[in-house]
Design a protein around this motif. Structure first.
Motif, PDB file in Angstrom:
ATOM      1  N   SER A  25       0.815  -1.213   0.000  1.00 20.53           N
ATOM      2  CA  SER A  25       0.000   0.000   0.000  1.00 20.53           C
ATOM      3  C   SER A  25       0.855   1.272   0.000  1.00 20.53           C
ATOM      4  CB  SER A  25      -0.948   0.007   1.200  1.00 20.53           C
ATOM      5  OG  SER A  25      -0.212  -0.104   2.401  1.00 20.53           O
ATOM      6  N   TRP A  26       1.990   1.249   0.700  1.00 25.57           N
ATOM      7  CA  TRP A  26       2.807   2.463   0.767  1.00 25.57           C
ATOM      8  C   TRP A  26       3.395   2.804  -0.597  1.00 25.57           C
ATOM      9  CZ3 TRP A  26       7.884   2.609  -0.663  1.00 25.57           C
ATOM     10  CH2 TRP A  26       8.576   1.377  -0.727  1.00 25.57           C
ATOM     11  N   LEU A  28       1.938   2.671  -3.439  1.00 28.25           N
ATOM     12  CA  LEU A  28       0.975   3.460  -4.205  1.00 28.25           C
ATOM     13  C   LEU A  28       0.872   4.890  -3.697  1.00 28.25           C
ATOM     14  CD1 LEU A  28      -1.807   0.794  -4.798  1.00 28.25           C
ATOM     15  CD2 LEU A  28       0.188   1.371  -6.195  1.00 28.25           C
ATOM     16  N   ASP A  29       1.352   5.142  -2.476  1.00 30.73           N
ATOM     17  CA  ASP A  29       1.362   6.512  -1.948  1.00 30.73           C
ATOM     18  C   ASP A  29       2.501   7.342  -2.520  1.00 30.73           C
ATOM     19  OD1 ASP A  29       0.373   5.437   1.391  1.00 30.73           O
ATOM     20  OD2 ASP A  29      -0.836   6.011  -0.355  1.00 30.73           O
ATOM     21  N   TYR A  30       3.542   6.680  -3.029  1.00 30.97           N
ATOM     22  CA  TYR A  30       4.736   7.412  -3.443  1.00 30.97           C
ATOM     23  C   TYR A  30       5.168   7.166  -4.880  1.00 30.97           C
ATOM     24  CZ  TYR A  30       5.244   8.278   1.535  1.00 30.97           C
ATOM     25  OH  TYR A  30       5.028   8.667   2.827  1.00 30.97           O
ATOM     26  N   SER A  52       0.701   8.776  -8.160  1.00 30.18           N
ATOM     27  CA  SER A  52       0.607   8.388  -6.767  1.00 30.18           C
ATOM     28  C   SER A  52      -0.314   9.308  -5.981  1.00 30.18           C
ATOM     29  CB  SER A  52       1.996   8.409  -6.125  1.00 30.18           C
ATOM     30  OG  SER A  52       2.541   9.718  -6.187  1.00 30.18           O
ATOM     31  N   GLY A  53      -0.273  10.562  -6.263  1.00 32.22           N
ATOM     32  CA  GLY A  53      -0.989  11.527  -5.446  1.00 32.22           C
ATOM     33  C   GLY A  53      -2.463  11.629  -5.797  1.00 32.22           C
ATOM     34  N   ASP A  54      -2.745  12.358  -6.835  1.00 35.08           N
ATOM     35  CA  ASP A  54      -4.139  12.610  -7.178  1.00 35.08           C
ATOM     36  C   ASP A  54      -4.761  11.512  -8.024  1.00 35.08           C
ATOM     37  OD1 ASP A  54      -3.451  15.109  -9.800  1.00 35.08           O
ATOM     38  OD2 ASP A  54      -2.906  12.993  -9.603  1.00 35.08           O
ATOM     39  N   LYS A  71      -6.924   2.165  -9.335  1.00 43.95           N
ATOM     40  CA  LYS A  71      -6.187   1.550  -8.236  1.00 43.95           C
ATOM     41  C   LYS A  71      -7.022   1.542  -6.981  1.00 43.95           C
ATOM     42  CE  LYS A  71      -3.635   5.746  -6.881  1.00 43.95           C
ATOM     43  NZ  LYS A  71      -2.272   6.307  -6.591  1.00 43.95           N
ATOM     44  N   ASN A  73      -6.187   0.155  -2.580  1.00 41.33           N
ATOM     45  CA  ASN A  73      -5.111   0.295  -1.588  1.00 41.33           C
ATOM     46  C   ASN A  73      -3.840  -0.458  -1.949  1.00 41.33           C
ATOM     47  OD1 ASN A  73      -6.668   1.941  -0.035  1.00 41.33           O
ATOM     48  ND2 ASN A  73      -7.314   0.337   1.391  1.00 41.33           N
ATOM     49  N   THR A  74      -3.964  -1.580  -2.616  1.00 40.10           N
ATOM     50  CA  THR A  74      -2.776  -2.413  -2.850  1.00 40.10           C
ATOM     51  C   THR A  74      -2.638  -2.899  -4.282  1.00 40.10           C
ATOM     52  OG1 THR A  74      -3.960  -4.417  -2.205  1.00 40.10           O
ATOM     53  CG2 THR A  74      -2.732  -3.258  -0.474  1.00 40.10           C
ATOM     54  N   THR A  99       8.220  10.679  -4.956  1.00 37.49           N
ATOM     55  CA  THR A  99       8.304  11.256  -3.619  1.00 37.49           C
ATOM     56  C   THR A  99       8.731  12.722  -3.665  1.00 37.49           C
ATOM     57  OG1 THR A  99       8.917   9.097  -2.719  1.00 37.49           O
ATOM     58  CG2 THR A  99       9.364  11.036  -1.357  1.00 37.49           C
TER      59      THR A  99
END
Length: 124
Positions: A25-26, A28-30, A52-54, A71, A73-74, A99
């Motif tokens: 999951s992390w 996809l955040d970055y 990753s962001g919007d 997408k 969460n994972t 990032t």
């Protein structure tokens, strides 16, 4: 960073498939996640990317209006509709770190991590 593509198979022209790219999951955040494909005798090409962001997305012209990237969460998905024989290829997902620069997009030559591919065959 691990990425695992799945969901490929044999489908008739006009049919649909949904590919999945599983990761943490992390990630996809970055990371922007892109889908790429490599057809027999051809170079690998970028086909779609989700930020990753919007979560903004873009597509190569040849798949617009037929493929949809999304997408949760994972996983990152590639819904492929109205498939054509020329869509036959090994499909890969890959990640690019956003990032420190959220504007970085997907590019065949600049992805940071690649997953193993999944084969899609479109044939009657």
């Amino acid at each position: 960073v691990q990425l695992q593509a799945s969901g490929g198979g044999l489908v008739q022209p006009g049919g649909s498939l949904r590919l999945s790219c599983a990761t943490s999951s992390w990630v996809l955040d970055y990371y922007a996640i892109g889908w790429f494909r490599e057809a027999p005798g051809k170079e690998r090409e970028w086909i779609s990317c989700i930020s990753s962001g919007d979560g903004s997305s873009d597509y190569v012209e040849s798949v617009k209006d037929r493929f949809t990237i999304s997408k949760d969460n994972t996983k990152v998905y590639l819904q492929m509709d109205n498939l054509k024989p020329e869509d036959t290829a090994v499909y890969y997902c890959a990640g690019r770190d956003q990032t420190f620069d959220p504007t970085r997009r997907c590019s065949t030559a600049e992805m940071d991590y690649w997953g193993r591919g999944t084969l899609v065959t479109v044939s009657s």
